[in-house]
Design a protein around this motif. Structure first.
Motif, mmCIF file in Angstrom:
data_model
loop_
_atom_site.group_PDB
_atom_site.id
_atom_site.type_symbol
_atom_site.label_atom_id
_atom_site.label_comp_id
_atom_site.label_asym_id
_atom_site.label_seq_id
_atom_site.Cartn_x
_atom_site.Cartn_y
_atom_site.Cartn_z
ATOM 1 N N SER A 57 47.083 44.633 65.270
ATOM 2 C CA SER A 57 46.732 43.245 64.991
ATOM 3 C C SER A 57 45.440 42.849 65.706
ATOM 4 O O SER A 57 44.548 42.216 65.123
ATOM 5 N N LEU A 58 45.317 43.244 66.981
ATOM 6 C CA LEU A 58 44.114 42.924 67.749
ATOM 7 C C LEU A 58 42.891 43.642 67.180
ATOM 8 O O LEU A 58 41.837 43.032 66.988
ATOM 9 N N LEU A 59 43.030 44.942 66.896
ATOM 10 C CA LEU A 59 41.893 45.707 66.385
ATOM 11 C C LEU A 59 41.456 45.212 65.010
ATOM 12 O O LEU A 59 40.264 45.206 64.690
ATOM 13 N N TYR A 61 53.935 44.584 81.356
ATOM 14 C CA TYR A 61 54.236 44.312 79.953
ATOM 15 C C TYR A 61 53.902 45.526 79.093
ATOM 16 O O TYR A 61 52.837 46.119 79.231
ATOM 17 N N LEU A 62 54.815 45.903 78.197
ATOM 18 C CA LEU A 62 54.590 47.022 77.276
ATOM 19 C C LEU A 62 54.288 46.466 75.886
ATOM 20 O O LEU A 62 55.085 45.712 75.328
ATOM 21 N N PHE A 63 53.133 46.829 75.355
ATOM 22 C CA PHE A 63 52.718 46.343 74.041
ATOM 23 C C PHE A 63 53.234 47.262 72.934
ATOM 24 O O PHE A 63 53.453 48.451 73.148
ATOM 25 N N THR A 64 53.398 46.694 71.740
ATOM 26 C CA THR A 64 53.817 47.483 70.576
ATOM 27 C C THR A 64 52.580 47.963 69.822
ATOM 28 O O THR A 64 51.479 47.430 70.004
ATOM 29 N N ASP A 65 52.786 48.957 68.949
ATOM 30 C CA ASP A 65 51.692 49.435 68.102
ATOM 31 C C ASP A 65 51.203 48.331 67.178
ATOM 32 O O ASP A 65 50.015 48.250 66.856
ATOM 33 N N GLU A 66 52.122 47.467 66.752
ATOM 34 C CA GLU A 66 51.749 46.357 65.864
ATOM 35 C C GLU A 66 50.794 45.393 66.551
ATOM 36 O O GLU A 66 49.858 44.897 65.934
#
Length: 197
Positions: A119-121, A110-115
Motif C-alpha cells: 500500500s505504501l509503495l 510493531y510488525l507490518f504486513t505485506d499489504e
C-alpha cells in the motif's frame, strides 16, 4: 549530555539511517574536528521560521569521513537516537552546543504486513511520478519496511515541518500512518494544481 549541533533544514536524520554531508563552512569544520576528538557524535536539527531550534533532533555518529584537498570534510553520519534539547550551552566555539536528553526508540515494537508495505509503495510510486523524482523503487522493495519509511522520509522533498513531525514520531506504526498522510496530502495538492493550471 552535551552535544555539538548542526542546524540544517531539510536534511533530517532518522535513527538507523545514514546521511552523507559535505562540510565546508569554517565553523562546521571546527565542529567536525571537535566531534572527531571526542565521541564522533553531532546532532542534526532543524530550525523554525524564527530561526529557533526545534526541540527534537537526531544524534548522528560519524562512521566515515574524508578530508578533501580544499579543506572540506565529506562525512557519513549514522543516525543513533533522537534527542530533546534541554538548553543551549554558553558559546565557547564558533558552532553551537546544547544539553540534551535522549528519547527512547520504539522502532521494534510493531510488525507490518505485506499489504501495508504494498500500500505504501503503491502510493509512493504515484508521488515520485508527480514530483518527477528519478528513483527506482524496485531497489528498495526488498528492504524491511521500517527502513523503507525512514528512507522515504529522508529523500522526499517534503516540507521541513512535515519532516520534523515524522522525526518526532517515535512509534513506527504512527510514523507509517503519518508518512502516508503526508504523501496523500502532497498528491492532493498536485491534483489541485493541475486543476488550477
Amino acid at each position: 549530555m552535551e552535544l555539538a549541533i548542526f542546524p540544517l533544514n531539510g536534511a533530517v536524520l532518522f535513527p538507523g539511517t545514514s546521511l552523507p554531508l559535505n562540510i565546508f563552512e569554517a565553523r562546521y569544520i571546527e565542529m567536525i574536528n571537535y566531534a572527531l576528538a571526542r565521541d564522533r557524535q553531532i546532532g542534526m536539527i532543524q530550525t523554525n521560521e524564527n530561526n529557533e531550534l526545534f526541540n527534537i533532533g537526531c544524534v548522528g555518529k560519524i562512521h566515515s569521513f574524508n578530508e578533501t584537498n580544499d579543506g572540506r570534510y565529506l562525512i557519513s553520519l549514522q543516525g543513533i537516537n533522537c534527542f530533546k534539547v534541554i538548553n543551549e550551552v554558553e558559546q565557547k566555539y564558533s558552532f553551537r552546543i546544547v544539553n540534551i536528553e535522549l528519547i527512547k526508540n520504539e522502532d521494534e515494537e510493531y510488525l507490518f504486513t505485506d499489504e501495508q508495505k504494498k500500500s505504501l509503495l503503491k502510493i509512493y510510486k504515484k508521488y515520485i511520478k508527480f514530483k518527477s523524482i528519478n528513483l527506482n523503487l524496485e531497489e528498495i522493495e526488498n528492504i524491511e519496511i521500517g527502513q523503507i519509511i525512514k528512507f522515504i522520509a529522508m529523500v522526499s522533498p517534503f516540507k521541513n515541518i512535515d519532516k520534523q513531525a515524522l522525526l518526532e514520531t517515535t512509534n513506527l506504526f504512527d510514523f507509517y500512518n503519518k508518512l502516508k498522510s503526508v504523501i496523500e496530502l502532497e498528491l492532493i495538492g498536485n491534483f489541485d494544481n493541475k486543476t488550477i493550471n
